[in-house]
Design an enzyme around this catalytic site. Sequence first.
Site, PDB file in Angstrom:
ATOM      1  N   ARG A  61      -8.277  -0.285   5.169  1.00 14.70           N
ATOM      2  CA  ARG A  61      -7.430   0.734   4.527  1.00 14.70           C
ATOM      3  C   ARG A  61      -6.139   0.115   3.987  1.00 14.70           C
ATOM      4  O   ARG A  61      -5.580   0.592   3.008  1.00 14.70           O
ATOM      5  CB  ARG A  61      -7.036   1.802   5.548  1.00 14.70           C
ATOM      6  CG  ARG A  61      -8.177   2.582   6.113  1.00 14.70           C
ATOM      7  CD  ARG A  61      -7.652   3.656   7.021  1.00 14.70           C
ATOM      8  NE  ARG A  61      -7.077   4.707   6.187  1.00 14.70           N
ATOM      9  CZ  ARG A  61      -7.180   5.992   6.429  1.00 14.70           C
ATOM     10  NH1 ARG A  61      -7.807   6.410   7.496  1.00 14.70           N
ATOM     11  NH2 ARG A  61      -6.649   6.860   5.622  1.00 14.70           N
ATOM     12  N   CYS A  66      -4.488   7.753   9.826  1.00 14.81           N
ATOM     13  CA  CYS A  66      -4.759   7.055  11.083  1.00 14.81           C
ATOM     14  C   CYS A  66      -4.442   7.915  12.294  1.00 14.81           C
ATOM     15  O   CYS A  66      -3.525   8.737  12.267  1.00 14.81           O
ATOM     16  CB  CYS A  66      -3.922   5.772  11.123  1.00 14.81           C
ATOM     17  SG  CYS A  66      -4.762   4.410  10.328  1.00 14.81           S
ATOM     18  N   ARG A  81       0.299  14.408  12.964  1.00 13.18           N
ATOM     19  CA  ARG A  81       0.908  14.092  11.663  1.00 13.18           C
ATOM     20  C   ARG A  81       0.945  15.359  10.814  1.00 13.18           C
ATOM     21  O   ARG A  81       0.226  15.500   9.824  1.00 13.18           O
ATOM     22  CB  ARG A  81       0.133  12.967  10.982  1.00 13.18           C
ATOM     23  CG  ARG A  81       0.159  11.694  11.809  1.00 13.18           C
ATOM     24  CD  ARG A  81      -0.415  10.521  11.105  1.00 13.18           C
ATOM     25  NE  ARG A  81       0.523   9.927  10.169  1.00 13.18           N
ATOM     26  CZ  ARG A  81       0.233   8.848   9.428  1.00 13.18           C
ATOM     27  NH1 ARG A  81      -0.941   8.283   9.530  1.00 13.18           N
ATOM     28  NH2 ARG A  81       1.123   8.357   8.593  1.00 13.18           N
ATOM     29  N   LYS A 134       0.840  -1.204   0.000  1.00 13.73           N
ATOM     30  CA  LYS A 134       0.000   0.000   0.000  1.00 13.73           C
ATOM     31  C   LYS A 134       0.876   1.255   0.000  1.00 13.73           C
ATOM     32  O   LYS A 134       0.631   2.200  -0.754  1.00 13.73           O
ATOM     33  CB  LYS A 134      -0.885   0.003   1.252  1.00 13.73           C
ATOM     34  CG  LYS A 134      -1.557   1.320   1.528  1.00 13.73           C
ATOM     35  CD  LYS A 134      -2.335   1.305   2.832  1.00 13.73           C
ATOM     36  CE  LYS A 134      -1.523   1.672   4.057  1.00 13.73           C
ATOM     37  NZ  LYS A 134      -1.283   3.097   4.263  1.00 13.73           N
ATOM     38  N   ASN A 135       1.910   1.252   0.846  1.00 13.44           N
ATOM     39  CA  ASN A 135       2.711   2.465   0.999  1.00 13.44           C
ATOM     40  C   ASN A 135       3.591   2.748  -0.203  1.00 13.44           C
ATOM     41  O   ASN A 135       4.260   3.778  -0.269  1.00 13.44           O
ATOM     42  CB  ASN A 135       3.548   2.398   2.283  1.00 13.44           C
ATOM     43  CG  ASN A 135       2.684   2.593   3.518  1.00 13.44           C
ATOM     44  OD1 ASN A 135       1.494   2.884   3.398  1.00 13.44           O
ATOM     45  ND2 ASN A 135       3.271   2.430   4.696  1.00 13.44           N
ATOM     46  N   ASP A 181       5.092   0.794  11.985  1.00  9.96           N
ATOM     47  CA  ASP A 181       3.852   0.113  11.624  1.00  9.96           C
ATOM     48  C   ASP A 181       3.812  -1.323  12.150  1.00  9.96           C
ATOM     49  O   ASP A 181       2.738  -1.898  12.312  1.00  9.96           O
ATOM     50  CB  ASP A 181       3.683   0.081  10.096  1.00  9.96           C
ATOM     51  CG  ASP A 181       3.279   1.434   9.542  1.00  9.96           C
ATOM     52  OD1 ASP A 181       3.090   2.368  10.334  1.00  9.96           O
ATOM     53  OD2 ASP A 181       3.145   1.554   8.303  1.00  9.96           O
ATOM     54  N   ARG A 190      -4.038  10.293   4.445  1.00 10.91           N
ATOM     55  CA  ARG A 190      -2.735  10.911   4.668  1.00 10.91           C
ATOM     56  C   ARG A 190      -1.991  11.098   3.333  1.00 10.91           C
ATOM     57  O   ARG A 190      -1.355  12.105   3.085  1.00 10.91           O
ATOM     58  CB  ARG A 190      -1.915  10.010   5.596  1.00 10.91           C
ATOM     59  CG  ARG A 190      -0.484  10.397   5.782  1.00 10.91           C
ATOM     60  CD  ARG A 190      -0.340  11.613   6.639  1.00 10.91           C
ATOM     61  NE  ARG A 190       1.060  12.037   6.749  1.00 10.91           N
ATOM     62  CZ  ARG A 190       1.435  13.141   7.344  1.00 10.91           C
ATOM     63  NH1 ARG A 190       0.563  13.957   7.877  1.00 10.91           N
ATOM     64  NH2 ARG A 190       2.711  13.460   7.417  1.00 10.91           N
TER      65      ARG A 190
HETATM   66  C1  UD1 Z   1       4.585   6.783   6.151  1.00 12.81           C
HETATM   67  C2  UD1 Z   1       3.709   5.569   6.020  1.00 12.81           C
HETATM   68  C3  UD1 Z   1       3.275   5.077   7.390  1.00 12.81           C
HETATM   69  C4  UD1 Z   1       4.485   4.872   8.301  1.00 12.81           C
HETATM   70  C5  UD1 Z   1       5.385   6.102   8.311  1.00 12.81           C
HETATM   71  C6  UD1 Z   1       6.690   5.904   9.054  1.00 12.81           C
HETATM   72  C7  UD1 Z   1       2.619   5.929   3.878  1.00 12.81           C
HETATM   73  C8  UD1 Z   1       1.354   6.204   3.134  1.00 12.81           C
HETATM   74  N1  UD1 Z   1       2.541   5.912   5.225  1.00 12.81           N
HETATM   75  O1  UD1 Z   1       3.788   7.800   6.749  1.00 12.81           O
HETATM   76  O2  UD1 Z   1       2.571   3.850   7.231  1.00 12.81           O
HETATM   77  O3  UD1 Z   1       4.037   4.641   9.614  1.00 12.81           O
HETATM   78  O4  UD1 Z   1       5.715   6.479   6.958  1.00 12.81           O
HETATM   79  O5  UD1 Z   1       7.395   4.856   8.506  1.00 12.81           O
HETATM   80  O6  UD1 Z   1       3.644   5.685   3.291  1.00 12.81           O
HETATM   81  N2  UD1 Z   1       6.699  14.653  10.316  1.00 12.81           N
HETATM   82  C9  UD1 Z   1       6.625  16.012  10.620  1.00 12.81           C
HETATM   83  N3  UD1 Z   1       6.334  16.879   9.602  1.00 12.81           N
HETATM   84  C10 UD1 Z   1       6.122  16.469   8.322  1.00 12.81           C
HETATM   85  C11 UD1 Z   1       6.198  15.084   8.031  1.00 12.81           C
HETATM   86  C12 UD1 Z   1       6.499  14.194   9.053  1.00 12.81           C
HETATM   87  O7  UD1 Z   1       6.816  16.427  11.764  1.00 12.81           O
HETATM   88  O8  UD1 Z   1       5.845  17.303   7.449  1.00 12.81           O
HETATM   89  C13 UD1 Z   1       7.002  13.683  11.407  1.00 12.81           C
HETATM   90  C14 UD1 Z   1       5.761  12.834  11.740  1.00 12.81           C
HETATM   91  O9  UD1 Z   1       4.911  13.491  12.646  1.00 12.81           O
HETATM   92  C15 UD1 Z   1       6.369  11.573  12.314  1.00 12.81           C
HETATM   93  C16 UD1 Z   1       7.675  11.451  11.528  1.00 12.81           C
HETATM   94  O10 UD1 Z   1       7.920  12.721  10.933  1.00 12.81           O
HETATM   95  O11 UD1 Z   1       6.668  11.737  13.671  1.00 12.81           O
HETATM   96  C17 UD1 Z   1       7.678  10.395  10.460  1.00 12.81           C
HETATM   97  O12 UD1 Z   1       6.548  10.560   9.638  1.00 12.81           O
HETATM   98  P1  UD1 Z   1       6.594  10.194   8.080  1.00 12.81           P
HETATM   99  O13 UD1 Z   1       7.797   9.369   7.792  1.00 12.81           O
HETATM  100  O14 UD1 Z   1       6.395  11.442   7.309  1.00 12.81           O
HETATM  101  O15 UD1 Z   1       5.301   9.290   7.927  1.00 12.81           O
HETATM  102  P2  UD1 Z   1       4.291   9.304   6.714  1.00 12.81           P
HETATM  103  O16 UD1 Z   1       5.018   9.559   5.447  1.00 12.81           O
HETATM  104  O17 UD1 Z   1       3.116  10.120   7.061  1.00 12.81           O
END
Ligand code: UD1
Length: 410
Positions: free
Chosen positions: A393, A111, A116, A18-19, A301, A87
């Site tokens: 999802r 989620c 986030r 999915k990711n 995850d 997301r």
């Molecule tokens: C992706 C995955 C999710 C996984 C996560 C971490 C998808 C669709 N989802 O989520 O399943 O749990 O990676 O491996 O691929 N952060 C900020 N500001 C930002 C972006 C991120 O502060 O603009 C912080 C987040 O709050 C979190 C950390 O960075 O604490 C990591 O998040 P991130 O790697 O961005 O996760 P996602 O890409 O949302």
Amino acid sequence: MVRGGRPLYGTAQVPAAKNSVLPLLAASLLCGGPVRLRGVPRLSDVEGCMALLRGVGCAAAWDGGDVVVSGRAACCRLPAGETARLRASVLFAAPLLGRLGRAETALPGGCNIGARPVDWHLGALEQMGARVCQVGQRLVLSAPSGLHGACLSLPGPSVGATETALLAGCAARGRTVVENAALEPEILDLAQFLNRCGGCVEGAGTSRIVIEGGRRLHGTAYRPMPDRIFASTLACAVASARGRVTIAGCSPGLYAPVLDVLEQAGCWVLRGAGWASVGRAGPLRGVGLLETGVYPGLATDAAPLVAAALLSARGQTVLVDHVFEARFGCAGGFKAMGAAVSVRGRTLHIHGGRPLHGADVTAGDLRGGAALVVAALGARGSSRIAGREYIARGYGGLEEMLRSLGARIG
Ligand code: UD1
């Protein structure tokens, strides 16, 4: 409904990730010709991203197990309902900005596992020439004279922000350098897809990625990488329910920390090229302190799934999630099944040693919901798990697959 206590036996094929699929669907907005993604699981998040593509004027349809995206984006406004729910909707902003000079969207949902924010995505786009205007939940991004390359240093190795930077970098004029990029294999998959379409992305899979932008991207047919979290879920399900299952179609290296932990707890694991066999016959033991981290560490995850497998192990396990602050919302469900667990901040303590029994529980997020299924498979008696839409999802056909391995689930 899960009636637990039945061991799992057989072979299960891991579906596409999915990711990976979600960013690839966003990337297809950059392509001048049709994109075919092969072997895509039917998930509500995939359907949601297809609705986003249709909302901006592309065609996105199923062709058997493939998704085919064609046509050019004509509208810069992403449909509000889907953007707020997903997301991954934030990933559609960069390609729209690159193609149309404007993107209108809403702060993305996803989620409930902690804050986030998308500030790192927006910061990268601003450095590449975008103007960002946020009114309440609504986001309007504009770049009337297009995006330009930039040297980006991400504040943290965010998966999504790295993907935004890659997508924007391909659409921008000139060179973009992304420092502190995420190392997750889904980033490499996106880069390989973009290169297959005629893009030029180098260094994906390392913390420094260089993108030569401004190339015209064409369509392609592409098979996304396997879902390492789905594979982890199966491995944890066997550890919980007992039995022996071969997990095919996914390199064990992609979820090595999960397999290592299960082995340490007393499961046996055989690793081959593109498959792993996981088995459990006797009792498990707690593994002490476990911490999540960015790839190649233990995936955030996977943390609730591993926890679910170790709930009744003898001895303590302490799981700390360094990525999201509310990862263990499933702990209430674990407790209802008789587990001795407690959550303090980002840490889940599993005191272990107690057999699980069936209970009525509610999924509050995707992986937490899957973790409740994993726990229920190892519990005596029946569990009713509400909130199935969260699990849908990210898992297509999980129930059928578990049934084919001998689980009583429906
Ligand atoms: C992706 C995955 C999710 C996984 C996560 C971490 C998808 C669709 N989802 O989520 O399943 O749990 O990676 O491996 O691929 N952060 C900020 N500001 C930002 C972006 C991120 O502060 O603009 C912080 C987040 O709050 C979190 C950390 O960075 O604490 C990591 O998040 P991130 O790697 O961005 O996760 P996602 O890409 O949302």
